[in-house]
Design a protein around this motif. Structure first.
Motif, PDB file in Angstrom:
ATOM      1  N   ALA A 184       0.836  -1.197   0.000  1.00 26.43           N
ATOM      2  CA  ALA A 184       0.000   0.000   0.000  1.00 26.43           C
ATOM      3  C   ALA A 184       0.871   1.248   0.000  1.00 26.43           C
ATOM      4  O   ALA A 184       2.033   1.213   0.420  1.00 26.43           O
ATOM      5  N   PRO A 185       0.341   2.360  -0.485  1.00 25.19           N
ATOM      6  CA  PRO A 185       1.095   3.614  -0.426  1.00 25.19           C
ATOM      7  C   PRO A 185       1.567   3.909   0.989  1.00 25.19           C
ATOM      8  O   PRO A 185       0.834   3.716   1.967  1.00 25.19           O
ATOM      9  N   GLY A 186       2.812   4.371   1.088  1.00 26.53           N
ATOM     10  CA  GLY A 186       3.418   4.658   2.381  1.00 26.53           C
ATOM     11  C   GLY A 186       4.280   3.545   2.922  1.00 26.53           C
ATOM     12  O   GLY A 186       5.093   3.779   3.825  1.00 26.53           O
ATOM     13  N   ASP A 187       4.133   2.322   2.398  1.00 22.36           N
ATOM     14  CA  ASP A 187       4.951   1.201   2.866  1.00 22.36           C
ATOM     15  C   ASP A 187       6.421   1.436   2.544  1.00 22.36           C
ATOM     16  O   ASP A 187       6.775   1.922   1.463  1.00 22.36           O
ATOM     17  N   TRP A 188       7.289   1.059   3.487  1.00 24.53           N
ATOM     18  CA  TRP A 188       8.728   1.041   3.231  1.00 24.53           C
ATOM     19  C   TRP A 188       9.076  -0.223   2.456  1.00 24.53           C
ATOM     20  O   TRP A 188       8.646  -1.318   2.820  1.00 24.53           O
ATOM     21  N   VAL A 189       9.864  -0.062   1.383  1.00 23.02           N
ATOM     22  CA  VAL A 189      10.196  -1.207   0.543  1.00 23.02           C
ATOM     23  C   VAL A 189      11.659  -1.153   0.111  1.00 23.02           C
ATOM     24  O   VAL A 189      12.280  -0.084   0.063  1.00 23.02           O
ATOM     25  N   PHE A 190      12.183  -2.331  -0.190  1.00 26.48           N
ATOM     26  CA  PHE A 190      13.437  -2.467  -0.921  1.00 26.48           C
ATOM     27  C   PHE A 190      13.103  -2.620  -2.388  1.00 26.48           C
ATOM     28  O   PHE A 190      12.264  -3.447  -2.756  1.00 26.48           O
ATOM     29  N   CYS A 191      13.748  -1.818  -3.224  1.00 29.87           N
ATOM     30  CA  CYS A 191      13.524  -1.883  -4.668  1.00 29.87           C
ATOM     31  C   CYS A 191      14.516  -2.870  -5.266  1.00 29.87           C
ATOM     32  O   CYS A 191      15.672  -2.522  -5.544  1.00 29.87           O
ATOM     33  N   ASP A 192      14.076  -4.088  -5.445  1.00 25.55           N
ATOM     34  CA  ASP A 192      14.927  -5.151  -5.975  1.00 25.55           C
ATOM     35  C   ASP A 192      15.207  -4.883  -7.452  1.00 25.55           C
ATOM     36  O   ASP A 192      14.277  -4.840  -8.260  1.00 25.55           O
ATOM     37  N   PRO A 193      16.486  -4.706  -7.841  1.00 27.03           N
ATOM     38  CA  PRO A 193      16.775  -4.371  -9.236  1.00 27.03           C
ATOM     39  C   PRO A 193      16.738  -5.548 -10.195  1.00 27.03           C
ATOM     40  O   PRO A 193      16.829  -5.357 -11.412  1.00 27.03           O
ATOM     41  N   THR A 194      16.613  -6.780  -9.668  1.00 25.00           N
ATOM     42  CA  THR A 194      16.668  -7.970 -10.519  1.00 25.00           C
ATOM     43  C   THR A 194      15.296  -8.203 -11.138  1.00 25.00           C
ATOM     44  O   THR A 194      14.419  -8.837 -10.551  1.00 25.00           O
ATOM     45  N   VAL A 195      15.106  -7.661 -12.321  1.00 23.23           N
ATOM     46  CA  VAL A 195      13.805  -7.713 -13.001  1.00 23.23           C
ATOM     47  C   VAL A 195      13.798  -8.896 -13.956  1.00 23.23           C
ATOM     48  O   VAL A 195      14.665  -9.025 -14.826  1.00 23.23           O
TER      49      VAL A 195
END
Length: 361
Positions: free
Chosen positions: A78-89
């Motif tokens: 949901a908006p506002g969640d802290w996330v790690f942006c995994d670059p392995t697409v």
């Protein structure tokens, strides 16, 4: 949004304004709070690494951020969640052999370049459009912690290699390249996964001594010499027990001698995982591998569930981010950040760009 854009290899990045991304089905937009600068990002931008990039784009790989907007099919995040942006697409239309790109870094195949054409920009920007499944929820964070959590990107690479090797608690692991940025992180990860001992070979005696001081008796270092067979013997002797796993994380080297010396130290029925930057051939003795039932495998990055599993290991206290001391730069100072990362590439060094909210130091 503001972004640092790469227009050509060998030219400085340009700070400019790009359109704000909008998520569709299966997509998410994240406000980038902090992102790691790779120690070799200068070599990517100069073209020395010969990475495949469809220019222009904003480079930058991996980030910690907060969800800004989501597509219509998100059910948990949901908006506002802290996330790690995994670059392995990974491509979604072949589960067995997906095309893989590293967002903001390289797209090494024709299929990966098609992915890059859509998820074009990396983390040197105020916002990122990315696949929904690449946003890994981290739970609650204090914004001041975001820079240190960028170490997750560094730790994930050796974690992927050790998962591929099947490292089990109580086993002995050898990290080849242990005095480097990824290798030193591999020492920390192997210990957190329960290795009874980690063998750390290298030529930098000061860096080896620092590893011993940091991790204590569960790590044993080996100062390498010029004789490859003797180096292999030293590694085996230092382990004090059969070496179950060898993980190679060495950077690009002019020859494969160091990789081979470490690989030859593994026990019968052991596993050697190749994750480093070697760009030349590697010769290993067929008869030795066959008779000793040794597994040799390559590993690119990590499985899709690895970021969440590693984040849980950190949350549990078994793997500490306190090893890393980030140095922060604003997005406007991207050139200085890239130069700093290149000059400070040793163990547990972390250069971070903060496109949103946090002031530079």
């Amino acid at each position: 949004m503001k972004a640092a854009v790469m227009h050509s290899f060998g030219s400085p990045l340009v700070i400019q304004t790009l359109p704000d991304p909008q998520p569709g089905a299966g997509e998410i937009v994240v406000d980038v709070i902090a992102t790691r600068v790779l120690p070799y990002m200068n070599e990517v931008i100069s073209g020395a690494r010969q990475y495949s990039l469809n220019l222009p784009l904003a480079p930058g790989v991996g980030a910690i951020g907060r969800v800004r907007s989501i597509g219509p099919d998100a059910t948990r995040i949901a908006p506002g969640d802290w996330v790690f942006c995994d670059p392995t697409v990974r491509s979604r239309d072949d589960a067995d052999s997906p095309d893989i790109m590293l967002q903001g870094l390289t797209a090494p195949s024709e299929g990966a370049q098609r992915l890059q054409a859509h998820f074009r920009h990396g983390s040197f920007a105020e916002r990122m459009l990315m696949p929904l499944e690449n946003a890994v929820r981290l739970g609650e964070l204090d914004e001041a912690q975001a820079a240190r959590w960028c170490a997750l990107s560094t730790l994930l690479v050796p974690y992927g290699g050790l998962l591929a090797a099947g490292l089990q608690p109580g086993q002995t692991a050898l990290i080849s390249g242990a005095t480097g940025n990824f290798g030193s992180a591999g020492v920390a990860v192997a210990l957190a996964m329960g290795a009874s001992r980690v063998v750390a070979p290298g030529r930098n005696r000061a860096a080896l001594a620092a590893l011993e001081h940091r991790f204590g008796s569960r790590i044993v270092t080996v100062a390498l010499g010029e004789d490859d067979s003797e180096n292999t013997a030293r590694m085996r002797a230092a382990a004090g027990a059969p070496i179950d796993v060898v993980l190679d994380l060495l950077p690009p080297l002019p020859d494969s001698r160091a990789v081979r010396a470490a690989a030859m130290a593994v026990r019968a029925h052991g596993t050697v995982v190749l994750m480093g930057g070697l760009r030349v051939g590697l010769e290993l003795p067929y008869d030795h591998l066959m008779r000793n039932c040794i597994t040799v495998r390559g590993q690119f990055m990590y499985p899709r569930n690895a970021p969440a599993r590693l984040a849980a290991l950190i949350r549990s206290g078994m793997l500490s981010l306190d090893h890393f001391e980030p140095v922060r730069f604003a997005l406007d100072d991207i050139d200085a950040a890239i130069a700093h990362a290149a000059d400070n590439s040793g163990p547990f060094r972390l250069t971070v760009v903060t496109p949103s909210s946090i002031a530079s130091t």
